[in-house]
Design a protein around this motif. Sequence first.
Motif, PDB file in Angstrom:
ATOM      1  N   LYS A   1     -26.656 -19.796   1.639  1.00 40.55           N
ATOM      2  CA  LYS A   1     -28.024 -20.180   1.283  1.00 40.55           C
ATOM      3  C   LYS A   1     -28.297 -20.096  -0.222  1.00 40.55           C
ATOM      4  O   LYS A   1     -29.308 -20.610  -0.684  1.00 40.55           O
ATOM      5  CB  LYS A   1     -29.029 -19.279   2.011  1.00 40.55           C
ATOM      6  N   GLN A   2     -27.414 -19.446  -0.983  1.00 42.04           N
ATOM      7  CA  GLN A   2     -27.692 -19.196  -2.392  1.00 42.04           C
ATOM      8  C   GLN A   2     -27.337 -20.399  -3.259  1.00 42.04           C
ATOM      9  O   GLN A   2     -26.356 -21.098  -3.008  1.00 42.04           O
ATOM     10  CB  GLN A   2     -26.948 -17.952  -2.880  1.00 42.04           C
ATOM     11  N   LYS A   3     -28.131 -20.608  -4.303  1.00 48.11           N
ATOM     12  CA  LYS A   3     -27.925 -21.712  -5.240  1.00 48.11           C
ATOM     13  C   LYS A   3     -27.261 -21.252  -6.537  1.00 48.11           C
ATOM     14  O   LYS A   3     -26.884 -22.069  -7.370  1.00 48.11           O
ATOM     15  CB  LYS A   3     -29.265 -22.373  -5.594  1.00 48.11           C
ATOM     16  N   ILE A   4     -27.158 -19.940  -6.727  1.00 50.59           N
ATOM     17  CA  ILE A   4     -26.572 -19.391  -7.944  1.00 50.59           C
ATOM     18  C   ILE A   4     -25.826 -18.111  -7.592  1.00 50.59           C
ATOM     19  O   ILE A   4     -26.185 -17.406  -6.651  1.00 50.59           O
ATOM     20  CB  ILE A   4     -27.665 -19.115  -9.007  1.00 50.59           C
ATOM     21  N   PHE A   5     -24.746 -17.863  -8.314  1.00 50.51           N
ATOM     22  CA  PHE A   5     -24.046 -16.588  -8.206  1.00 50.51           C
ATOM     23  C   PHE A   5     -23.572 -16.219  -9.604  1.00 50.51           C
ATOM     24  O   PHE A   5     -23.613 -17.024 -10.536  1.00 50.51           O
ATOM     25  CB  PHE A   5     -22.892 -16.646  -7.195  1.00 50.51           C
TER      26      PHE A   5
ATOM     27  N   LYS B   1     -23.161 -19.089 -12.239  1.00 51.11           N
ATOM     28  CA  LYS B   1     -22.492 -20.271 -11.704  1.00 51.11           C
ATOM     29  C   LYS B   1     -23.425 -20.948 -10.719  1.00 51.11           C
ATOM     30  O   LYS B   1     -24.119 -20.286  -9.959  1.00 51.11           O
ATOM     31  CB  LYS B   1     -21.197 -19.894 -10.968  1.00 51.11           C
ATOM     32  N   GLY B   2     -23.415 -22.266 -10.727  1.00 56.11           N
ATOM     33  CA  GLY B   2     -24.268 -23.011  -9.823  1.00 56.11           C
ATOM     34  C   GLY B   2     -23.512 -24.136  -9.165  1.00 56.11           C
ATOM     35  O   GLY B   2     -22.308 -24.048  -8.943  1.00 56.11           O
ATOM     36  N   LEU B   3     -24.229 -25.210  -8.902  1.00 51.26           N
ATOM     37  CA  LEU B   3     -23.697 -26.371  -8.196  1.00 51.26           C
ATOM     38  C   LEU B   3     -23.221 -25.943  -6.808  1.00 51.26           C
ATOM     39  O   LEU B   3     -23.493 -24.842  -6.362  1.00 51.26           O
ATOM     40  CB  LEU B   3     -22.581 -27.044  -9.002  1.00 51.26           C
ATOM     41  N   ASP B   4     -22.521 -26.786  -6.159  1.00 49.46           N
ATOM     42  CA  ASP B   4     -21.968 -26.480  -4.837  1.00 49.46           C
ATOM     43  C   ASP B   4     -20.526 -26.050  -5.060  1.00 49.46           C
ATOM     44  O   ASP B   4     -19.589 -26.743  -4.685  1.00 49.46           O
ATOM     45  CB  ASP B   4     -22.063 -27.727  -3.947  1.00 49.46           C
ATOM     46  N   SER B   5     -20.344 -24.889  -5.701  1.00 50.72           N
ATOM     47  CA  SER B   5     -19.024 -24.534  -6.215  1.00 50.72           C
ATOM     48  C   SER B   5     -18.373 -23.326  -5.556  1.00 50.72           C
ATOM     49  O   SER B   5     -17.259 -22.975  -5.917  1.00 50.72           O
ATOM     50  CB  SER B   5     -19.108 -24.291  -7.722  1.00 50.72           C
ATOM     51  N   PHE B   6     -19.028 -22.672  -4.606  1.00 53.79           N
ATOM     52  CA  PHE B   6     -18.487 -21.450  -4.012  1.00 53.79           C
ATOM     53  C   PHE B   6     -18.105 -21.690  -2.557  1.00 53.79           C
ATOM     54  O   PHE B   6     -18.838 -22.325  -1.812  1.00 53.79           O
ATOM     55  CB  PHE B   6     -19.524 -20.323  -4.076  1.00 53.79           C
ATOM     56  N   ARG B   7     -16.949 -21.139  -2.164  1.00 53.01           N
ATOM     57  CA  ARG B   7     -16.494 -21.269  -0.785  1.00 53.01           C
ATOM     58  C   ARG B   7     -15.987 -19.926  -0.262  1.00 53.01           C
ATOM     59  O   ARG B   7     -15.238 -19.225  -0.941  1.00 53.01           O
ATOM     60  CB  ARG B   7     -15.346 -22.278  -0.654  1.00 53.01           C
TER      61      ARG B   7
ATOM     62  N   GLU C   1      -9.108 -29.186  -1.758  1.00 59.04           N
ATOM     63  CA  GLU C   1      -9.724 -29.938  -0.665  1.00 59.04           C
ATOM     64  C   GLU C   1     -11.021 -29.293  -0.178  1.00 59.04           C
ATOM     65  O   GLU C   1     -11.812 -29.932   0.499  1.00 59.04           O
ATOM     66  CB  GLU C   1      -8.748 -30.087   0.494  1.00 59.04           C
ATOM     67  N   ASN C   2     -11.245 -28.027  -0.523  1.00 60.78           N
ATOM     68  CA  ASN C   2     -12.460 -27.321  -0.119  1.00 60.78           C
ATOM     69  C   ASN C   2     -13.668 -27.673  -0.981  1.00 60.78           C
ATOM     70  O   ASN C   2     -14.779 -27.232  -0.680  1.00 60.78           O
ATOM     71  CB  ASN C   2     -12.231 -25.806  -0.189  1.00 60.78           C
ATOM     72  N   PHE C   3     -13.452 -28.431  -2.045  1.00 64.08           N
ATOM     73  CA  PHE C   3     -14.514 -28.697  -3.019  1.00 64.08           C
ATOM     74  C   PHE C   3     -14.696 -30.190  -3.245  1.00 64.08           C
ATOM     75  O   PHE C   3     -13.769 -30.975  -3.050  1.00 64.08           O
ATOM     76  CB  PHE C   3     -14.175 -28.041  -4.365  1.00 64.08           C
ATOM     77  N   ASN C   4     -15.877 -30.554  -3.710  1.00 62.65           N
ATOM     78  CA  ASN C   4     -16.127 -31.891  -4.236  1.00 62.65           C
ATOM     79  C   ASN C   4     -15.853 -31.797  -5.735  1.00 62.65           C
ATOM     80  O   ASN C   4     -16.756 -31.489  -6.520  1.00 62.65           O
ATOM     81  CB  ASN C   4     -17.580 -32.316  -3.971  1.00 62.65           C
ATOM     82  N   LEU C   5     -14.597 -32.003  -6.111  1.00 62.64           N
ATOM     83  CA  LEU C   5     -14.202 -31.832  -7.510  1.00 62.64           C
ATOM     84  C   LEU C   5     -14.998 -32.775  -8.402  1.00 62.64           C
ATOM     85  O   LEU C   5     -15.264 -33.924  -8.042  1.00 62.64           O
ATOM     86  CB  LEU C   5     -12.709 -32.085  -7.682  1.00 62.64           C
TER      87      LEU C   5
END
Length: 181
Positions: free
Chosen positions: A18-22, A40-46, A110-114
């Motif tokens: 749910k978080q938008k920043i870490f 860090k933001g974006l959709d970058s954490f998995r 493959e886990n990310f939208n590079l």
Amino acid sequence: MGKFFNQLLDKHIAFIEKQKIFFTASAPLGSQGHVNLSPKGLDSFRVLGENKVAYMDLVGSGNETSAHLLENGRLTIMFCAFEGPPNILRLYCKGTTVLPGDKQWAALSENFNLQMGTRQIILADVFEVQTSCGFSVPYYNYAGERSQAQKWAENKGEEGLEQYKQEKNRLSLDKLPTALF
């Protein structure tokens, strides 16, 4: 009062999603040198498993985390609630830098939208999870992602990004080599 866990639980993973920043924190060994703390933001954490996480890291003005991980592997990742019930979640990790061309890159990426400007992926083994109250963390409203990093990378182009990484991302502030060295 803080609570400690030896792995991520389902409720921790749901909170992270749910978080938008870490925030990431790392430091060189000893009492000298710069402590690095980065938002860090974006959709970058998995979350890759109960004890494994990764994040996509974009080209930036420095590459401190990579240098510190190469030197000692220590990494702390923190999430905090800016909406809803108060909560702070810290992941204490041993991390490594995975670069394009490394044998892990194809499967991991493959886990990310590079994005153009993706410099590396930070892969971390979580050895301890801590929750704490977060009662003092203020409320903030998410207004959206910034587009400047992507526009900057597009303006640089692939060759310009490579040159920039060679100039700015090979050594830390303390002249420690990064994985790009």
